[in-house]
Design an enzyme around this catalytic site. Sequence first.
Site, short mmCIF file in Angstrom:
data_model
loop_
_atom_site.label_atom_id
_atom_site.label_comp_id
_atom_site.label_asym_id
_atom_site.label_seq_id
_atom_site.Cartn_x
_atom_site.Cartn_y
_atom_site.Cartn_z
N GLU A 49 -125.26 94.40 9.55
CA GLU A 49 -124.00 95.11 9.80
C GLU A 49 -122.96 94.20 10.44
O GLU A 49 -121.84 94.07 9.93
CB GLU A 49 -124.28 96.33 10.69
N ASP B 145 -119.44 92.69 8.76
CA ASP B 145 -118.13 93.07 9.31
C ASP B 145 -117.32 91.81 9.65
O ASP B 145 -116.12 91.71 9.33
CB ASP B 145 -118.30 93.92 10.58
N SER C 263 -119.69 100.48 5.02
CA SER C 263 -119.63 99.44 6.06
C SER C 263 -118.77 98.27 5.61
O SER C 263 -118.19 97.57 6.43
CB SER C 263 -121.03 98.88 6.32
#
Length: 683
Positions: A305, A309, A600
């Site tokens: 994650e 990002d 995401s």
Amino acid sequence: MQWLHLLAGNLAFASALALPSTHHVVHEKRRTPVLHPRVRLDPNAVIPIRIALKQSNLETGYDRLMEVSHPSSPSYGQHLAAEEVHAAFAPADDTVAAVKKWLLQSGFSDILPYENKGWLGVDMPAKDAERLLRTEYYEHETPNGNKIGCDEYHLPSHLSKHIDFVKPGVKLSAPMKKRVVKREWPHGGGGRPGRPGPPGTHSNPFPHWHMPPAAHGLPPALQNCGVNITPSCIKALYDIPSPRFSDAVDRMGLFETYDAFSQGDIDLFFQHYAPWVPQSTSPEVISVDGGTAPVAPSSVRNGGESDIDIELAYSLIYPQQVTVYEVDDLPNSSEETGITGFLNTFLDSIDGSYCNYTAYGITGDSPGIDATYPDTNNTGGYQGQLQCGTYELTRVISISYGESETELPKAYVERQCNEIMKLGLQGHSVFVASGDYGVASFPGSNGDEFGCLSGNGQNGTVYNPDYPSGCPYITAVGATRLYENDTVNDPESAMQVNLTAFNLATGVAGTSVPLEFFATGGGFSNYFTPPAYQAAAVSGFLSKYPPGVPSYAVNANSTNIGANGGVYNRAGRGYPDVSANGAFLLTYVNSTQGTFFGTSLASPIFGSVITLINEERTAAGKGPVGFVNPVLYAHPEVLNDITNGSNPNCGSEGFKTEVGWDPVTGLGTPNYPKMLELWLSLK
Ligand SMILES: *[C@@H]1O[C@H](CO)[C@@H](O)[C@H](O)[C@H]1NC(C)=O
Ligand SMILES: *[C@@H]1O[C@H](CO)[C@@H](O)[C@H](O)[C@H]1NC(C)=O
Ligand SMILES: *[C@@H]1O[C@H](CO)[C@@H](O)[C@H](O)[C@H]1NC(C)=O
Ligand SMILES: *[C@@H]1O[C@H](CO)[C@@H](O)[C@H](O)[C@H]1NC(C)=O
Ligand SMILES: *[C@@H]1O[C@H](CO)[C@@H](O)[C@H](O)[C@H]1NC(C)=O
Ligand SMILES: *[C@@H]1O[C@H](CO)[C@@H](O)[C@H](O)[C@H]1NC(C)=O
Ligand SMILES: *[C@@H]1O[C@H](CO)[C@@H](O)[C@H](O)[C@H]1NC(C)=O
Ligand SMILES: *[C@@H]1O[C@H](CO)[C@@H](O)[C@H](O)[C@H]1NC(C)=O
Ligand SMILES: CC(=O)N[C@H]1CO[C@H](CO)[C@@H](O)[C@@H]1O
């Protein structure tokens, strides 16, 4: 509780009650009977009565936010300073005066201003409190110690509108359902990427893929975007130019919790897919209440994650810099304590007034829902004091986490959402990934294999909206994708991937029936109604393209979810608001190549686009864009409408993309030049 018994012996408090005769009304009433053993409170026991005053401007928050965020407002862009926002929501003078007058007339002169402007307090014997509030106080024996409370209490009718609640009073409601604890959840929340599987074994998922004819004339970097999205593909899809600026005020913020990035991974990504970002480029890490990053590539906290990002943000905005807010302590204290809340610690850290702020009957941390600090009970827990207003929030913040809305109490969600409104008033833009399982939440949420809801006669067939996407002051970002024969010049579709099929084809990761329904999250909140800026879009969708499934209109306390066979709330705020690509991102996690999917990916992409626009506005001497929804709903032409695909789950077909806004891809994906032109034309 200790203080009760101490105070009970204090007879210095004379009973002073001279109640004016006024009409009283029930102010709060317990909905479920108390099961703990209890005894009537000693009439002379002195109890601290604390009166939470209505933050009378809560309902004006929406209008105030529109004044600074709606493109047709004369005050567009004139955001408020933090102190102005706090002052705007303190109780009105007449509220304080009216409640004080009542207490004085009732014989209580010893009124304490308590903690902050939101409270008035008087210590008084139980018998006086019982007459003042027309109630009976009991001492309850609970596993967490003795607690005082009542089943209902009354207030003079003219004061009811000035008072939020009185404590001790009716106990605050507990979460509706305890979540099923899964190790990787809520970490990597609303947009947890699809897992590529164990390292080193990634095979080509498209053995028979041939370059589509239309791709032959494209630059090599854009020839296989349909099966491998890269920063170059994203820039081509949305016409995003090479960044021109790096300024001090437009750093882009990312919220992370538990999951942490690895420098080795992001360097590999830059090397292969964004060589214009120098090796060793690293975000500033802000540790919120003990959060830590980075970690070694092999750490169990390196789940992809944070890596993703950071990679997407830097590859789109570099030389602009990135700030990571790494929230909550280790080792996985939140899972050990079984808490379900996840934004509270973060909001406390960026707005000190929020730590003790009262709204919707809740003050500060909610026991059993929020992490509390210092965290003395967990080995390795953060031992410092709770961080209140310690950090400044970046203008843009992207949150790729979320959870099922109904797993949090309504008042809890309203209070957090209200705080997000205040961030908008100050010019911040908050983006959130809208979820990854179509109209369901995470598999396992609410005790359901697919993450769907039950109740009112239904079993696992009711759609399960996401939080915080349902908050009308946030920008929820859904995901889109290209198909294998598409090029960057083709329109995208809603992100829908049968991950079981994909994992079988690559032979590297697990399969399950819920994974077959991996799709952009969308639907209608059960807690919030459509905000005015969105009302026409939602009613237009529902009337022009009636979803082929029954609906219900949720009641004020959200207890009729699923009534009459309905599967979605036709009276709810719709989400997502916008979307961006969220499929087939090839990257490195734990130094190993894998393909990632999810909203995401979409949220940091949209946040990066807004960061670039803020930079252009900064260079033009203008302020940040702040809350973007009112502008985008008024100008949907600056987005690429997505009209192919859907988000099925919970045993039905979900929603379909349509012309205009839909609860699958919102208003659509960025058209950077049009967005920039629009925002440079606004004040
Ligand atoms: C990361 O890679 C190392 C070395 O290949 C391996 O031992 C470890 O299990 C991997 N960790 C995860 C979380 O996949
Ligand atoms: C919040 O309240 C607690 C106790 O009621 C107090 O100790 C703390 O200082 C307050 N924090 C702030 C930021 O006002
Ligand atoms: C720590 O554990 C004790 C005993 O189990 C409990 O009473 C207390 O509430 C816990 N504190 C926190 C902050 O969780
Ligand atoms: C709901 O469906 C599941 C799976 O089919 C089943 O195991 C469960 O017993 C059902 N629950 C009720 C209340 O009918
Ligand atoms: C893509 O195009 C090729 C021919 O160019 C065709 O054989 C294949 O079936 C197409 N794939 C899909 C998913 O439509
Ligand atoms: C997903 O793919 C698997 C494997 O090919 C297949 O068995 C399953 O029916 C598919 N599911 C859906 C919902 O299309
Ligand atoms: C919820 O609200 C409805 C009316 O909208 C009411 O009939 C019902 O009793 C309420 N339920 C609870 C548990 O308060
Ligand atoms: C539209 O979406 C479907 C899946 O819902 C997909 O099979 C098809 O290829 C898409 N069409 C285009 C033109 O992208
Ligand atoms: C990453 C981490 O520290 N995980 C820990 C979470 O808590 C369990 C139970 O205490 C530990 O076994 C893990 O090591």
